[in-house]
Design an enzyme around this catalytic site. Structure first.
Site, PDB file in Angstrom:
ATOM      1  N   LYS A 150      -1.658  -3.770  -0.812  1.00  0.00           N
ATOM      2  CA  LYS A 150      -1.725  -2.481  -1.564  1.00  0.00           C
ATOM      3  C   LYS A 150      -2.939  -2.305  -2.407  1.00  0.00           C
ATOM      4  O   LYS A 150      -3.564  -1.029  -2.129  1.00  0.00           O
ATOM      5  CB  LYS A 150      -0.354  -2.348  -2.650  1.00  0.00           C
ATOM      6  CG  LYS A 150       0.940  -2.324  -1.947  1.00  0.00           C
ATOM      7  CD  LYS A 150       2.277  -2.326  -2.786  1.00  0.00           C
ATOM      8  CE  LYS A 150       3.565  -2.390  -2.239  1.00  0.00           C
ATOM      9  NZ  LYS A 150       4.544  -2.876  -2.802  1.00  0.00           N
ATOM     10  N   ASP A 158       6.208   4.666  -7.124  1.00  0.00           N
ATOM     11  CA  ASP A 158       7.283   4.224  -6.256  1.00  0.00           C
ATOM     12  C   ASP A 158       8.544   4.845  -6.307  1.00  0.00           C
ATOM     13  O   ASP A 158       9.412   4.905  -5.066  1.00  0.00           O
ATOM     14  CB  ASP A 158       7.735   2.732  -6.744  1.00  0.00           C
ATOM     15  CG  ASP A 158       7.409   1.667  -5.838  1.00  0.00           C
ATOM     16  OD1 ASP A 158       6.706   1.857  -4.901  1.00  0.00           O
ATOM     17  OD2 ASP A 158       7.184   0.560  -6.309  1.00  0.00           O
ATOM     18  N   GLN A 161       5.949  -5.063  -8.533  1.00  0.00           N
ATOM     19  CA  GLN A 161       6.475  -5.692  -7.550  1.00  0.00           C
ATOM     20  C   GLN A 161       7.869  -6.232  -7.614  1.00  0.00           C
ATOM     21  O   GLN A 161       7.932  -6.900  -8.367  1.00  0.00           O
ATOM     22  CB  GLN A 161       5.435  -6.368  -6.922  1.00  0.00           C
ATOM     23  CG  GLN A 161       5.735  -7.121  -5.427  1.00  0.00           C
ATOM     24  CD  GLN A 161       5.823  -5.896  -4.340  1.00  0.00           C
ATOM     25  OE1 GLN A 161       4.987  -5.119  -4.397  1.00  0.00           O
ATOM     26  NE2 GLN A 161       6.487  -5.999  -3.268  1.00  0.00           N
TER      27      GLN A 161
END
Ligand code: NDP
Length: 283
Positions: free
Chosen positions: A54, A121, A98
């Protein structure tokens, strides 16, 4: 005739070029780069690879990105405090924690602490709710990528029968909402669904996200359907496969996403898109 392949690598490349150009415009106009803060707690090897990918993807399109690694002994309050600081840091347009988190940390509490306008997200309940009422702000990256794949093949979604197999908060449910918003008639299946093939065989668009390797076989697919395989499973021989049996499915489907090289690359691309959109909103 075999199904056409919906190539997530090629589509990602095109979208990342667009993201790079829009990033350059923001930087030229405001003298700042879109910023993404990535936080990882613990040593899970797969998660370490994901966060590295990422951050690298961010650098490739011209973002400013920071990666913060914490040991799995980190206390929940300390993580929440750090997120609150980042919520007020104007150089960071997006914050990503994460998953999975260590067991002593309440993931739900963590996700709810991220400011909704930085929740790239799309997991915050405010963003889930916005999607539910048909006014999406940040769309979870994987279903967002699936919709881009559908758009790329010009398959009519309006009026189509769409079946989503899997009903998680991060893939199945938001996917169903996006298809509904696009005018499809949507069925969502889960592990308790009776006679799954009777549903899948009726799907013009079939999206599968269960984590069950190759569970959807060609005989469960309507001839001419579009098949989007979200699953990523590692087989005992080390190879990756999806939740769809690609070999039998490609003989029946109109088009299909491969694994690897399908939805996977799109997920990171849509994270970049969400971060860019957060920056564009701020500037
Ligand atoms: P979850 O485990 O959170 O959810 C799985 C869903 O599938 C549940 O709703 C479950 O039903 C349903 N399910 C399980 N078995 C069956 C079955 N036999 N028949 C019908 N439904 C079933 O998984 P995720 O949504 O997080 O992920 C799904 C897959 O997608 C995984 O392989 C994951 O690795 C992959 N993934 C890929 C991404 C990418 O970038 N390509 C991103 C995210 C995930 P129930 O609700 O009843 O338990």
């Amino acid at each position: 005739m075999e199904a056409a392949i919906i190539d997530g690598i090629i589509l990602s490349k095109q979208l990342r070029e667009e993201i790079s150009q829009r990033t350059a415009q923001i930087t030229k106009k405001n003298g700042v780069r879109p910023g993404l803060a990535v936080i990882i707690v613990g040593e899970d090897p797969a998660s370490q690879v994901y966060v590295r990918n990422k951050v690298k993807a961010c650098e490739d399109v011209g973002f400013h990105s920071i990666l913060e690694r914490y040991p799995d002994t980190l206390q929940e309050e300390a993580l929440l405090d750090r997120i609150k600081q980042l919520n007020h840091d104007d150089s960071m347009n997006g914050i990503l924690v994460q998953l999975p988190l260590p067991k002593h940390i309440d993931a739900k509490r963590v996700l709810e602490t991220i400011a909704p306008e930085k929740d790239v997200d799309g997991f915050h309940v405010a963003n889930a709710g916005a999607l539910m009422v048909g006014e999406p702000e940040f769309i979870p990256c994987t279903p967002y990528g699936c919709m881009k794949m559908l758009e790329s093949i010009d398959f009519p979604v309006k009026g189509a029968n769409a079946v989503v197999v899997g009903a998680s908060n991060i893939v199945g449910k938001p996917m169903a909402m996006l298809l509904l918003k696009a005018g499809a008639t949507v069925t969502v299946c889960n592990s308790k669904t009776r006679d799954l093939p009777s549903h899948t065989k009726n799907a013009d668009i079939l999206v599968v996200a269960t984590g069950r390797p190759k569970m959807i076989t060609g005989d469960m697919i309507k001839p001419g359907a579009v098949v989007i395989d979200v699953g990523i499973n590692r087989l005992p021989d080390g190879k990756l496969c999806g939740d769809v049996d690609f070999e039998s499915a490609k003989k029946v489907a109109h088009s299909i996403t491969p694994v690897p090289g399908g939805v996977g690359p799109m997920t990171i691309t849509m994270l970049l898109m969400n971060t860019l959109e957060a920056a564009e909103k701020m500037h």
